[in-house]
Motif scaffolding. Structure first.
Motif, PDB file in Angstrom:
ATOM      1  N   ASN A  88       0.809  -1.234   0.000  1.00  0.00           N
ATOM      2  CA  ASN A  88       0.000   0.000   0.000  1.00  0.00           C
ATOM      3  C   ASN A  88       0.836   1.275   0.000  1.00  0.00           C
ATOM      4  O   ASN A  88       0.292   2.381  -0.029  1.00  0.00           O
ATOM      5  CB  ASN A  88      -1.030   0.002   1.138  1.00  0.00           C
ATOM      6  N   GLY A  89       2.151   1.134   0.037  1.00  0.00           N
ATOM      7  CA  GLY A  89       3.026   2.294  -0.109  1.00  0.00           C
ATOM      8  C   GLY A  89       3.459   2.973   1.178  1.00  0.00           C
ATOM      9  O   GLY A  89       4.355   3.823   1.147  1.00  0.00           O
ATOM     10  N   THR A  90       2.850   2.635   2.311  1.00  0.00           N
ATOM     11  CA  THR A  90       3.236   3.303   3.556  1.00  0.00           C
ATOM     12  C   THR A  90       4.633   2.888   4.015  1.00  0.00           C
ATOM     13  O   THR A  90       5.358   3.678   4.630  1.00  0.00           O
ATOM     14  CB  THR A  90       2.215   3.038   4.679  1.00  0.00           C
ATOM     15  N   TYR A  91       5.016   1.663   3.711  1.00  0.00           N
ATOM     16  CA  TYR A  91       6.372   1.184   4.009  1.00  0.00           C
ATOM     17  C   TYR A  91       7.407   2.055   3.295  1.00  0.00           C
ATOM     18  O   TYR A  91       8.393   2.509   3.909  1.00  0.00           O
ATOM     19  CB  TYR A  91       6.470  -0.273   3.566  1.00  0.00           C
ATOM     20  N   ALA A  92       7.197   2.293   2.014  1.00  0.00           N
ATOM     21  CA  ALA A  92       8.133   3.121   1.245  1.00  0.00           C
ATOM     22  C   ALA A  92       8.194   4.535   1.802  1.00  0.00           C
ATOM     23  O   ALA A  92       9.268   5.154   1.826  1.00  0.00           O
ATOM     24  CB  ALA A  92       7.727   3.147  -0.229  1.00  0.00           C
ATOM     25  N   ARG A  93       7.056   5.057   2.258  1.00  0.00           N
ATOM     26  CA  ARG A  93       7.045   6.409   2.830  1.00  0.00           C
ATOM     27  C   ARG A  93       7.872   6.474   4.101  1.00  0.00           C
ATOM     28  O   ARG A  93       8.586   7.457   4.337  1.00  0.00           O
ATOM     29  CB  ARG A  93       5.599   6.839   3.104  1.00  0.00           C
ATOM     30  N   VAL A  94       7.800   5.434   4.931  1.00  0.00           N
ATOM     31  CA  VAL A  94       8.591   5.415   6.157  1.00  0.00           C
ATOM     32  C   VAL A  94      10.083   5.375   5.833  1.00  0.00           C
ATOM     33  O   VAL A  94      10.880   6.138   6.400  1.00  0.00           O
ATOM     34  CB  VAL A  94       8.200   4.210   7.047  1.00  0.00           C
ATOM     35  N   LEU A  95      10.493   4.492   4.930  1.00  0.00           N
ATOM     36  CA  LEU A  95      11.913   4.413   4.580  1.00  0.00           C
ATOM     37  C   LEU A  95      12.408   5.720   3.972  1.00  0.00           C
ATOM     38  O   LEU A  95      13.520   6.175   4.268  1.00  0.00           O
ATOM     39  CB  LEU A  95      12.170   3.261   3.621  1.00  0.00           C
ATOM     40  N   ARG A  96      11.585   6.324   3.141  1.00  0.00           N
ATOM     41  CA  ARG A  96      11.967   7.594   2.519  1.00  0.00           C
ATOM     42  C   ARG A  96      12.122   8.685   3.574  1.00  0.00           C
ATOM     43  O   ARG A  96      13.033   9.516   3.492  1.00  0.00           O
ATOM     44  CB  ARG A  96      10.919   7.981   1.476  1.00  0.00           C
ATOM     45  N   ARG A  97      11.264   8.675   4.573  1.00  0.00           N
ATOM     46  CA  ARG A  97      11.336   9.672   5.654  1.00  0.00           C
ATOM     47  C   ARG A  97      12.697   9.657   6.338  1.00  0.00           C
ATOM     48  O   ARG A  97      13.207  10.692   6.755  1.00  0.00           O
ATOM     49  CB  ARG A  97      10.234   9.404   6.678  1.00  0.00           C
ATOM     50  N   TRP A  98      13.288   8.454   6.471  1.00  0.00           N
ATOM     51  CA  TRP A  98      14.557   8.319   7.192  1.00  0.00           C
ATOM     52  C   TRP A  98      15.751   8.148   6.261  1.00  0.00           C
ATOM     53  O   TRP A  98      16.855   7.846   6.719  1.00  0.00           O
ATOM     54  CB  TRP A  98      14.468   7.140   8.161  1.00  0.00           C
ATOM     55  N   GLY A  99      15.563   8.357   4.949  1.00  0.00           N
ATOM     56  CA  GLY A  99      16.675   8.271   4.015  1.00  0.00           C
ATOM     57  C   GLY A  99      17.163   6.869   3.773  1.00  0.00           C
ATOM     58  O   GLY A  99      18.323   6.664   3.408  1.00  0.00           O
ATOM     59  N   LEU A 100      16.291   5.860   3.952  1.00  0.00           N
ATOM     60  CA  LEU A 100      16.711   4.470   3.849  1.00  0.00           C
ATOM     61  C   LEU A 100      16.036   3.718   2.701  1.00  0.00           C
ATOM     62  O   LEU A 100      15.926   2.494   2.733  1.00  0.00           O
ATOM     63  CB  LEU A 100      16.427   3.740   5.169  1.00  0.00           C
ATOM     64  N   SER A 101      15.622   4.431   1.676  1.00  0.00           N
ATOM     65  CA  SER A 101      14.950   3.774   0.552  1.00  0.00           C
ATOM     66  C   SER A 101      15.820   2.716  -0.107  1.00  0.00           C
ATOM     67  O   SER A 101      15.306   1.721  -0.639  1.00  0.00           O
ATOM     68  CB  SER A 101      14.530   4.818  -0.495  1.00  0.00           C
ATOM     69  N   ASP A 102      17.134   2.889  -0.072  1.00  0.00           N
ATOM     70  CA  ASP A 102      18.029   1.918  -0.701  1.00  0.00           C
ATOM     71  C   ASP A 102      18.062   0.583   0.034  1.00  0.00           C
ATOM     72  O   ASP A 102      18.623  -0.388  -0.489  1.00  0.00           O
ATOM     73  CB  ASP A 102      19.457   2.480  -0.776  1.00  0.00           C
ATOM     74  N   GLU A 103      17.501   0.525   1.246  1.00  0.00           N
ATOM     75  CA  GLU A 103      17.489  -0.732   1.997  1.00  0.00           C
ATOM     76  C   GLU A 103      16.127  -1.426   1.948  1.00  0.00           C
ATOM     77  O   GLU A 103      15.886  -2.395   2.663  1.00  0.00           O
ATOM     78  CB  GLU A 103      17.907  -0.492   3.447  1.00  0.00           C
ATOM     79  N   ALA A 104      15.254  -0.955   1.063  1.00  0.00           N
ATOM     80  CA  ALA A 104      13.919  -1.539   0.962  1.00  0.00           C
ATOM     81  C   ALA A 104      13.960  -2.958   0.406  1.00  0.00           C
ATOM     82  O   ALA A 104      14.818  -3.299  -0.407  1.00  0.00           O
ATOM     83  CB  ALA A 104      13.032  -0.665   0.070  1.00  0.00           C
ATOM     84  N   VAL A 105      13.024  -3.780   0.848  1.00  0.00           N
ATOM     85  CA  VAL A 105      12.812  -5.106   0.268  1.00  0.00           C
ATOM     86  C   VAL A 105      11.477  -5.088  -0.466  1.00  0.00           C
ATOM     87  O   VAL A 105      10.612  -4.263  -0.182  1.00  0.00           O
ATOM     88  CB  VAL A 105      12.819  -6.216   1.344  1.00  0.00           C
ATOM     89  N   THR A 106      11.309  -5.990  -1.406  1.00  0.00           N
ATOM     90  CA  THR A 106      10.066  -6.045  -2.166  1.00  0.00           C
ATOM     91  C   THR A 106       9.050  -6.986  -1.534  1.00  0.00           C
ATOM     92  O   THR A 106       7.878  -6.974  -1.893  1.00  0.00           O
ATOM     93  CB  THR A 106      10.326  -6.513  -3.610  1.00  0.00           C
ATOM     94  N   LYS A 107       9.515  -7.807  -0.571  1.00  0.00           N
ATOM     95  CA  LYS A 107       8.627  -8.772   0.071  1.00  0.00           C
ATOM     96  C   LYS A 107       9.184  -9.152   1.433  1.00  0.00           C
ATOM     97  O   LYS A 107      10.389  -9.312   1.599  1.00  0.00           O
ATOM     98  CB  LYS A 107       8.487 -10.022  -0.803  1.00  0.00           C
ATOM     99  N   SER A 108       8.287  -9.303   2.411  1.00  0.00           N
ATOM    100  CA  SER A 108       8.691  -9.837   3.711  1.00  0.00           C
ATOM    101  C   SER A 108       8.693 -11.357   3.625  1.00  0.00           C
ATOM    102  O   SER A 108       7.710 -11.964   3.200  1.00  0.00           O
ATOM    103  CB  SER A 108       7.729  -9.388   4.812  1.00  0.00           C
ATOM    104  N   GLU A 109       9.792 -11.961   4.021  1.00  0.00           N
ATOM    105  CA  GLU A 109       9.929 -13.413   3.994  1.00  0.00           C
ATOM    106  C   GLU A 109       9.993 -13.958   5.415  1.00  0.00           C
ATOM    107  O   GLU A 109      10.595 -13.342   6.299  1.00  0.00           O
ATOM    108  CB  GLU A 109      11.207 -13.813   3.263  1.00  0.00           C
ATOM    109  N   ILE A 110       9.403 -15.115   5.623  1.00  0.00           N
ATOM    110  CA  ILE A 110       9.471 -15.780   6.921  1.00  0.00           C
ATOM    111  C   ILE A 110      10.720 -16.661   6.962  1.00  0.00           C
ATOM    112  O   ILE A 110      10.915 -17.514   6.102  1.00  0.00           O
ATOM    113  CB  ILE A 110       8.209 -16.622   7.178  1.00  0.00           C
TER     114      ILE A 110
END
Length: 329
Positions: free
Chosen positions: A297-319
């Protein structure tokens, strides 16, 4: 041994440091904001709000996912979150009022709680007490920059949510460059005990000895301010820690520089940071599902962008994805 993780080029890893480079620490006079600097590789400036009254990014409850939460937690109505409060911006640290805990870790924890229809209750504790609290079921989940490791998977379940990259920080102007074990042979390097970076550093020291070089002189500091004082005074040559905190400190304090970066899972595997629960607690699936919902839904990307950490984003949460091997180089 190259310092670039297998799923990320060295240039991208260095781009993270550039993206996190800040011109000034937040203070009440400027509204508690900091701004990314135009360092080599940085193409834009991003305001980072470090004030205590900035609004959190929120999202709505998803009934079907909330129903997955174990009954004991649903009935309580709160998600008990353990987070290591060590003033390590931008992960978890104190706002400009010196009492409100902020950072990417608590922001993501609150998002997950939103999706699961729970009230997030943050428990700032020391690093070792994150795990003590999980073991005793005092806390439901740890959101504390915890790396997935094969050893930890024996006791805990993981739902990944961010890439894990480490950085060597040196005194500004030192000229030090770390590209492998030989570059830290005989050097005095600070690290926090009980962390995956300690395990990596110990492994490098053994590799140096095996190659006939001097071992690493490892120094342990649990408080970042003590580490930075030792670095500033020349008592240590390097400090090894999470790349986001190293880059943030190097840019805000202006007294250090990044000497090299490394995947938190070693040379052959990209490390991952994960929400951590006691094994077989029944919570890991709803956590992963909630994380995947906020990724979508995009809120994850907004949080990472807020803290300058977009480069550490993952595309899926894995168990329980592959983690730092027991024997690692």
């Amino acid at each position: 041994m190259p310092l670039s993780p297998t799923r990320r080029t060295a240039a991208t890893a260095l781009g993270l440091a550039a993206a996190l480079a800040l011109t000034a620490c937040g203070n009440p006079d400027d509204g508690g904001t900091a701004e990314t600097a135009a360092l080599p590789g940085a193409t834009a400036k991003t305001k980072i709000d470090t004030s205590s009254d900035r609004a959190r990014i929120t999202t709505g409850k998803v009934g079907s996912l909330a129903a997955e939460v174990p009954a004991r937690i649903r009935e309580r109505g709160t998600l008990e979150i353990a987070d290591s409060a060590t003033s390590s911006a931008p992960l978890t640290f104190y706002a400009t009022d010196n009492k409100t805990v902020i950072g990417v870790e608590p922001d993501l924890a609150h998002l997950v709680a939103d999706v699961l229809g729970l009230k997030a209750h943050l428990n700032p504790v020391s690093w070792e007490n994150v795990f003590v609290g999980l073991d005793s079921a005092k806390y439901d989940v740890g959101f504390s920059n915890i790396t997935v490791t094969e050893e930890r998977k024996e006791k805990y379940d993981f739902a990944s949510y961010r890439e894990d990259n480490l950085a060597f920080e040196a005194k500004k102007g030192s000229g030090l460059k770390v590209t492998g074990p030989k570059d830290v042979a005989g050097r005095t390097v600070a690290v926090s005990s009980g962390t995956n970076q300690e395990k990596l550093l110990v492994g490098w020291s053994r590799a140096d000895e095996k190659a006939g070089r001097e071992p690493v002189r490892i120094k342990y500091y649990q408080n970042p301010s003590d580490t930075y004082l030792a670095l500033r005074s020349g008592r240590i040559d390097l400090a090894l820690g999470p790349s986001p905190t190293a880059a943030y400190h190097a840019a805000t304090a202006g007294e250090s520089e990044i000497a090299g970066t490394y995947s938190g899972a070693g040379a052959t595997l990209q490390g991952l940071i994960a929400a951590t629960t006691k094994k077989d607690s029944g919570l890991v699936k709803p956590l992963a599902d909630a994380l995947n919902h906020v990724i979508e839904n995009g809120t994850y990307a907004r949080v990472l962008r807020r803290w300058g950490l977009s480069d550490e984003a993952v595309t899926k949460s894995e168990i329980n994805p592959p983690g730092l091997p027991r024997t690692n180089k």
